[in-house]
Design an enzyme around this catalytic site. Structure first.
Site, PDB file in Angstrom:
ATOM      1  N   THR A 151     -57.036 -28.824   4.793  1.00  0.00           N
ATOM      2  CA  THR A 151     -57.801 -28.785   6.048  1.00  0.00           C
ATOM      3  C   THR A 151     -57.173 -27.825   7.050  1.00  0.00           C
ATOM      4  OG1 THR A 151     -58.314 -31.102   5.674  1.00  0.00           O
ATOM      5  CG2 THR A 151     -58.736 -30.244   7.883  1.00  0.00           C
ATOM      6  N   GLU A 152     -57.982 -26.898   7.552  1.00  0.00           N
ATOM      7  CA  GLU A 152     -57.567 -25.939   8.582  1.00  0.00           C
ATOM      8  C   GLU A 152     -56.324 -25.139   8.167  1.00  0.00           C
ATOM      9  OE1 GLU A 152     -59.565 -25.604  11.078  1.00  0.00           O
ATOM     10  OE2 GLU A 152     -60.732 -27.451  10.955  1.00  0.00           O
TER      11      GLU A 152
END
Lengths: 403, 411
Positions: free
Chosen positions: A145-146
């Site tokens: 994530t990210e």
């Protein structure tokens, strides 16, 4: 030789309803179906449909020489299935060309790596299954994530059998080094790292339509010159960006689609250039050095750390409280409850609570369905209180049956 | 630049934000080198204190000259309030009351007549009049001098009365707004109300948001509550009138208490709705949880802010809402009504529709329940209020003066 590696992130969270204290205990549901549907259909029209079409045309036109990769979050896939199934069909068409690779991530686009390794692994497995069932692909490259990354993650991902991982080519981890080579982490010698070239990626993703930027307007010629200049001092150019860049963050009238239509042909004019997927990059190139990264690095904001999600006390408290009940939620055996709890882990819910530069009205505001970070916190905590109420066993027996 | 300003009383003799606004504006203008002759009502209450000296003592205000006109007008005055004031005078000072008008309207006209004398005596380039009671005075001064008139609208009659205007007052308001060369509104909210109710050309209205004095010794009193330490305090502070929404506050108080027991609601202020609010608290069975302080002034205002865990401004129609900035300066998190001018310029506050009692309750309960939310609001609003001062609004007023001086506007 410059191998251009495109990776696009496709993600939409399940946004929450305006959930007040008066809703707690009333089985009213947490997610704003109407808003989620509207946004999905809007973005499908502005971005997913036209961009997938362009990608398919490009792949056909260049006869297998143009390749790309995606990561589709599980929650985005679920919303495609529910609100825009034709988008999923168009991803399947892309998949059929054999020039498209799908990566793995956490199903719920969560921050679970930072808070519960067990939950983190479960979400990766869920995502793996989903990608296999949809596209019959078995990803060997992972993206968190990210692009949140550190030594510990590298080690965990290596042990899960992945060959490669994506990360941000942040200055503070690279120092004088170039992002245009493969690296390894100190803790994972067999896991190859692909680092985002943030300058060239953000030129497209963030600056493309910025008239105040000295390079505006960004033409295909100019951009190709920058790409070609890497020849001789790099192997892979990692262009990582949100897929919504095309048509949603940069609107059609900025010329972004024309740029995309013409870029691959121009890049391929140079005999030493090609396109490559992350797994091919991992097979083709060897790492040039080892990086030692303790603090998590991400692709967000100028800080390139996790402060967009856990930089203030509200965010820290909300995240802590959601993972605190993990054991109870899982032991409840209530699948609906577990699923709700997992959707609440999606990083966007914490991003909305970010107070960094709130006064400047920057990018955080644009993507925020709430008027301010405080409302985001209030809504989230009210819902979490309802989850806690449902965890009360007496309550579960009485009420969950009705859900 | 020399300004003839028709304004309202300075602190500490003030009944609301208008006095503070006039005081702050004249200080800001003086700082920017503008000469102001400030015409204000001399009421029996303030007649004895030496305002010139008060202002002169502050070296920011060298260029301010004060002229006082005897009247019993006060801002926010209603016709009934005026008659009551007149009756009181008759009882206390038998003969002296004869000089004042027989009713509010007469008194406003009498004030405007007296303004002519001052307008003839003083030297100035432009006239600036604050709110409807001084508009006639401003118009008269323009007739005499031929100088441009800027009228300042701090609140329309529609704001003050919850949409039931006194026809006499709204007529005076209308006249002033139409006669003026330019209008200064204290927010877009007010500007839109002026356009809607008085059919004024939007280009004629300039928005100047208020600022706040960045330095005030009272901000750092670090006052803590002598009340029960286990109780959280939620504050209402303002005139207890329909405009300020005390009725919504008391309904929300009841609902909050259904969720949380240890909360005290402090209602600071005075006004015609006070008896109704006291009764309503009793009806709701929460009288023991509501404290009425009466009208507070000076340091007490800051003390009560500093005691409070949360300030709520549920105004039904708040042209600006300077008090919200005071709350921020005093480090007190706040919930403000969306029907306010200040909500246009403040980010780090919770915002509700004044009528949405459930949402108000939701927000109050959450702020009181989560220290992390309380802390973030407090920290960020305190940081944000630093961008407000007295110089920026004064600079914007000067821009408006220059525009008025530059040309003949045909509206």
């Amino acid at each position: 030789m410059v191998s251009v590696c495109f990776y696009f992130q496709v993600h939409q969270p399940f946004r929450l309803k305006n959930y007040s204290i008066f809703d707690i205990g009333n089985n009213t549901g947490y997610f704003d179906e109407k808003k989620n549907k509207e946004i999905m259909q809007k973005v499908a029209k502005k971005c997913y449909f036209p961009t997938n079409k362009i990608m398919l045309d490009l792949i056909n036109k260049h006869d297998g020489k143009f390749k790309i990769s995606y990561s589709l979050s599980g929650v985005a896939i679920e919303q495609f299935e529910r609100y825009a199934p034709e988008v999923l069909d168009s991803f399947m068409d892309l998949n059929d060309t054999g020039c498209v690779e799908f990566l793995n991530e956490t199903y719920y686009h969560s921050l679970s790596f930072l808070h519960s390794k067990e939950e983190f692994k479960e979400q990766i497995i869920m995502h793996k299954k989903k990608i296999r069932s949809l596209f019959n692909q078995r990803p060997t490259v992972f993206r968190n994530t990210e692009l949140i990354f550190n030594n510990e993650l590298a080690n965990l991902i290596q042990r899960m059998g992945y060959k490669g991982i994506l990360a941000e080519g942040a200055d503070h981890i690279l120092g004088w080094r170039s992002p245009n080579f493969l690296y390894t982490a100190k803790t994972a010698p067999k896991l190859k790292m692909l680092l985002k070239n943030y300058k060239l990626s953000d030129d497209v993703a963030f600056r493309f339509s910025n008239r105040g930027w000295k390079e505006w307007p960004l033409t295909v010629d100019k951009y190709t010159r920058w790409v070609n200049s890497i020849n001789g001092n790099g192997n892979v150019l990692n262009l990582f960006m949100d897929y919504e860049t095309f048509g949603e963050h940069q609107w059609e009238d900025t010329g972004i689609f024309d740029f995309l239509r013409h870029l691959p042909g121009e890049i391929l004019k140079h005999p030493d250039n090609n396109f490559i997927t992350p797994s091919e990059a991992v097979k083709t190139y060897n790492p040039v050095a080892e990086l030692d990264i303790h603090c998590p690095v991400s692709w967000a904001d100028i800080e390139r750390d996790t402060s967009a999600w856990d930089g203030n006390k509200m965010q820290q408290s909300a995240i802590q409280k959601i993972y605190l009940i993990e054991g109870m939620v899982k032991r409840s055996g209530n699948n609906k409850l577990i699923e709700n709890w997992r959707k609440l882990q999606t990083s966007d819910h914490f991003y909305y609570m970010c107070t960094k530069r709130f006064n400047d009205g920057d990018v955080h505001k644009y993507f925020n369905p709430y008027e301010n970070p405080y409302d985001a916190f209030i809504t989230f905590m009210n819902i979490l209180n309802d989850v806690n109420l449902r965890l009360d066993s007496k309550h579960i027996i009485k009420k969950e049956v009705e859900l | 630049m020399r300004i003839l300003m028709f304004g309202w009383e300075f602190p500490p003799f003030k009944t609301g934000g208008l006095g503070t606004a006039c005081y702050d504006l004249t200080r800001g203008l003086s700082y920017k080198g503008v000469d102001v002759t400030f015409v204000m009502p001399k009421t029996p209450e303030n007649a004895k204190s030496d305002f010139v000296k008060l202002i002169g003592a502050n070296n920011l205000c060298k260029s301010i000259k004060v002229r006082k006109v005897s009247t019993i007008l006060t801002p926010y005055m209603s016709s009934e309030a005026y008659s009551n004031e007149l009756k009181k005078l008759k009882i206390n000072h038998n003969s002296s009351s004869d000089v004042y008008g027989r009713n509010l309207y007469q008194e406003v006209l009498r004030y405007a007549e007296m303004a002519k004398i001052i307008a003839e005596e003083e030297e100035y380039d432009l006239i600036h009049a604050h709110d409807w009671m001084t508009y006639m005075a401003g118009i008269n001064a323009r007739k005499i001098s031929g100088k441009p008139l800027v009228v300042h609208i701090h609140a329309t009659e529609f704001d003050r009365t919850g949409g039931n205007p006194n026809p006499m007052i709204s007529h005076l308001e209308y006249t002033g707004l139409h006669e003026a060369d330019l209008i200064i509104a204290n927010s877009n909210f007010t500007k839109n109300n002026v356009i809607r109710h008085y059919n004024i050309n939007p280009d004629k209205i300039k928005v100047v948001h208020w600022g706040i004095d960045p330095e005030n010794p009272y901000y750092n009193l670090n006052y803590s509550s002598p009340l029960n330490k286990n109780e959280k305090i939620v504050l209402f502070l303002g005139r207890i009138t329909i405009q300020k929404g005390p009725d919504y506050f008391i309904e929300a108080a009841k609902k909050v208490l259904d969720f949380k027991k240890n909360v005290r609601f402090v209602i600071a202020g005075d006004g015609d709705m006070l008896p109704r609010i006291v009764e309503r608290a009793a009806e709701l069975g929460i009288s023991d949880k509501v404290t009425f302080t009466g009208f507070l002034r000076g340091a007490d205002v800051h003390r009560v802010f500093q005691m409070a865990d949360l300030y709520v401004m549920p105004s039904t129609s708040e042209p600006f809402g300077l008090v919200a900035l005071e709350s921020m300066k005093n480090n007190t998190p706040l919930i403000i009504s969306k029907q306010s001018g200040v909500s246009e310029v403040v980010n780090n506050a919770l915002k509700v529709d004044f009528w949405d009692i459930n949402e108000m309750t939701n927000k109050i309960v959450n702020v009181l329940s989560y220290e992390e939310l309380h802390q973030e609001l407090k920290k960020n609003s305190f940081e944000e209020v630093k961008k407000f001062d007295l110089v920026k609004p004064a600079e914007k007023c000067i821009e408006v003066y220059n525009e008025a001086l530059r040309g003949v506007h045909k509206w």
